[in-house]
Each structure stands twice: as structure tokens, then as C-alpha cells.
Design an enzyme around this catalytic site. Structure first.
Site, mmCIF file in Angstrom:
data_model
loop_
_atom_site.group_PDB
_atom_site.id
_atom_site.type_symbol
_atom_site.label_atom_id
_atom_site.label_comp_id
_atom_site.label_asym_id
_atom_site.label_seq_id
_atom_site.Cartn_x
_atom_site.Cartn_y
_atom_site.Cartn_z
ATOM 1 C CG LEU A 138 5.063 4.933 6.677
ATOM 2 C CD1 LEU A 138 4.183 6.171 6.808
ATOM 3 C CD2 LEU A 138 5.013 4.109 7.946
ATOM 4 C CG ASP A 139 2.931 -1.615 4.214
ATOM 5 O OD1 ASP A 139 4.113 -1.884 3.945
ATOM 6 O OD2 ASP A 139 2.248 -2.236 5.049
ATOM 7 C CE LYS A 140 -0.730 2.325 -4.460
ATOM 8 N NZ LYS A 140 -1.116 1.541 -5.661
#
Length: 318
Positions: A138-140
Site C-alpha cells: 500500500l502507498d505510504k
């Protein structure tokens, strides 16, 4: 290596897996997509490419660099764990694996501290260098459900399910406007933007096929904002963010793809403006993850409600 007559029509990754049993399918897939496999001097970047009898393939395997990864005691919200895998609710702000600009304090560091002694093959033995056990990300600044492998069998099985697109993944997103129709699928190849290398984009030529199904759950402020459920058929970098922006409905708070975010925010009531400013990230949460346990075969499904910052924003819009 040269493909024999019996290999005609086979997938490239399967042919190489049979010829190079010491390399996992996931490792070979990465090498192919990175352009390290060639036929007649031309790179072949699709693992599913069909092999022709008599084709000669060359593969470049980069020399492994020893990487000193340290476990770091970072709190984890664990939803499920056994000897083969771990499922957790990743908070926004936590980077999944070390990279330039984020050498440590990542999920990988947290996993090493939590269960590094259980990882088969050592700290760099699962899934490749710097990504022990990581089969997706998942993106940050995206929160929500993630799974990581603790054994080679689990890693291989999960990678195959992601490749076969049999993993159930649903996300909640707050987007500008009200998508019409209220339920549909967005398609379009995604690749690196030719105008901004930090961004992904829908490309007319090149890129990789991507499909995002969406369903409007609720609209607020006379259609200025909608709560949308997105289901991934593919898993490209920034896929939901790119597809929704391409459709004219970028995510609230998205620093990369939120065109006109500031102007649109001014049309919201003051409490909603304050909640959006406090969010400080794209309003995206991975709510559901479902898959077959790669070792036991049991069907597993995990659901996490969005964190307080997104809940606060929704309440401020009602």
C-alpha cells in the site's frame, strides 16, 4: 537456453521456472519485467509471453548484494498470524519497504523485529532483496489491510493468487464529485507519466493493463464529494488514484493527482475544510482483503473500518 519443440506455446515464466528450479516464480517474474530476459537480443518483458520452439533466451541475474536490515520495534495492529503468514492493518504514514528516502522505520523493519526469527531463508530470503515476506504493498499514506508471508510456500502461493487476480481487494475512497454511472469499471493502461516521472498515468501506448471497478456508496454536500468503494481487478502502482483522477474524480487530499483540490475545498463547509486539512493525505483505505490460505487452503477474509481521520472527514461532510 534454447526452447525445445515441447515448449512451443508455453508461458515464458513457466519455461524458465522449469529450467531454473533454484529461482522462484516470483523472482523470475521480476527479472522478466525488469527487462533482464531477452530473446535474440531483444528484451521480453511479459512473463506470459508465448515461447516458440527454437527460441534462445538469455537471462541476466544480478549479483545479490548483502543488505543489513535491522528490526525496529514499531507497533503493529495484527489481525491474524500463524507460522506461514501475518495479516495486519497498516496505518497511514508507514512505508512498506526500505527505499531511497526511507531507509528504515518501515513495515519490513517492523516485521523483522516482530517475527524475523521465523522467516525462512533469512531476512532477505523471501520475496527478494529488501522485501522479506512482502507480496503486495500500500502507498505510504494509504491505510488498511495487508498480508505478508513468513514462509517460502506462503510467499509463492500468495504471489500466484495475486498474479491470477483471485485475491479479493476492496478500498474506500472519498472522491470529488459524483461519478456517473454510479457503478462501473474504469480501464486504461497505467505506466510512468512521460511528463512527470514521479507520477503514473493512463497511457494510450505502452503501460500495463489495469481495471478498477467502483460503486458510489454515498454522496455529500449536493454531490460535491462521494464515498466510493473500489475493487481492484489488477494491482498497478497508484491504480485507484490514477483511474479516479482520469475519470474526473480525484481523491480528496491527493497530493499527486488531486487536480484543483484547494479550489474545491473552498466550496465545503468550514468543518469539512478543517477535517480535510487535518487528513493531510489521500482519502484512501484498504478495507477488505480475501484470499485462500496458501498452505492450509482455508478461505480467509479480513475487514478493517477506516481510521479516525477518514471517519472524521466523512462526519464533517454529512
Amino acid at each position: 537456453m534454447t526452447a525445445g519443440p515441447e515448449a512451443a506455446g508455453a508461458r515464458l515464466d513457466r519455461l524458465l521456472a522449469e529450467a531454473l528450479p533454484t529461482l522462484s516464480r516470483s523472482r523470475l517474474k521480476t527479472l522478466i519485467e525488469d527487462g533482464r530476459v531477452s530473446a535474440g537480443g531483444t528484451a521480453v518483458t511479459s512473463p506470459a509471453a508465448k515461447v516458440k520452439a527454437g527460441q534462445t533466451f538469455a537471462i541476466i541475474i544480478p549479483e545479490a548484494r548483502p543488505v543489513a536490515l535491522e528490526g525496529q520495534a514499531i507497533p503493529l495492529e495484527i489481525l491474524y498470524e500463524d507460522k506461514d503468514l501475518i495479516v495486519l492493518n497498516k496505518p497511514a504514514g508507514l512505508v512498506v519497504h526500505p527505499a531511497a528516502g526511507n531507509p528504515d522505520r518501515t513495515l519490513v523493519n517492523a516485521l523483522i523485529a516482530h517475527c524475523g526469527h521465523q522467516l525462512e531463508g533469512g531476512l532477505t530470503g523471501i520475496g527478494g532483496e529488501l522485501r522479506p515476506g512482502i507480496v503486495h504493498r500500500l502507498d505510504k499514506d494509504t491505510s488498511g489491510v495487508m498480508v505478508a508471508a513468513k514462509s517460502e510456500a506462503a510467499h509463492q502461493g500468495l504471489v500466484e493468487q495475486f498474479s491470477a487476480r483471485s485475491i479479493e481487494r476492496s478500498y474506500l475512497a472519498l472522491v470529488w464529485g459524483r461519478p456517473s454511472p454510479s457503478q462501473d469499471a474504469i480501464t486504461g493502461n497505467i505506466g510512468r507519466s512521460p511528463r512527470n516521472r514521479k507520477k503514473m498515468a493512463v497511457l494510450r501506448r505502452g503501460g500495463r493493463p489495469a481495471e478498477t471497478g467502483y460503486r458510489v456508496l454515498e454522496s455529500f454536500q449536493n454531490g460535491k464529494v462521494s464515498l466510493v468503494e473500489c475493487r481492484l481487478k489488477t494491482g498497478r502502482t497508484h491504480q485507484i488514484r490514477v483511474h479516479m483522477a482520469e475519470a474526473g474524480h480525484p481523491l480528496l487530499g491527493d497530493p499527486l493527482y488531486g487536480r484543483g483540490d484547494g479550489r474545491r475545498a473552498k466550496a465545503l463547509p468550514a468543518p469539512a475544510q478543517a477535517a480535510l486539512a487535518a487528513l493531510g493525505r489521500q482519502a484512501l483505505h484498504a478495507k477488505t482483503l480475501g484470499f485462500q490460505h496458501p498452505v492450509s487452503g482455508d478461505t480467509l477474509q479480513f475487514t478493517c473500518e477506516p481510521p479516525s481521520d477518514i471517519r472524521d472527514l466523512i462526519r464533517s461532510l454529512e
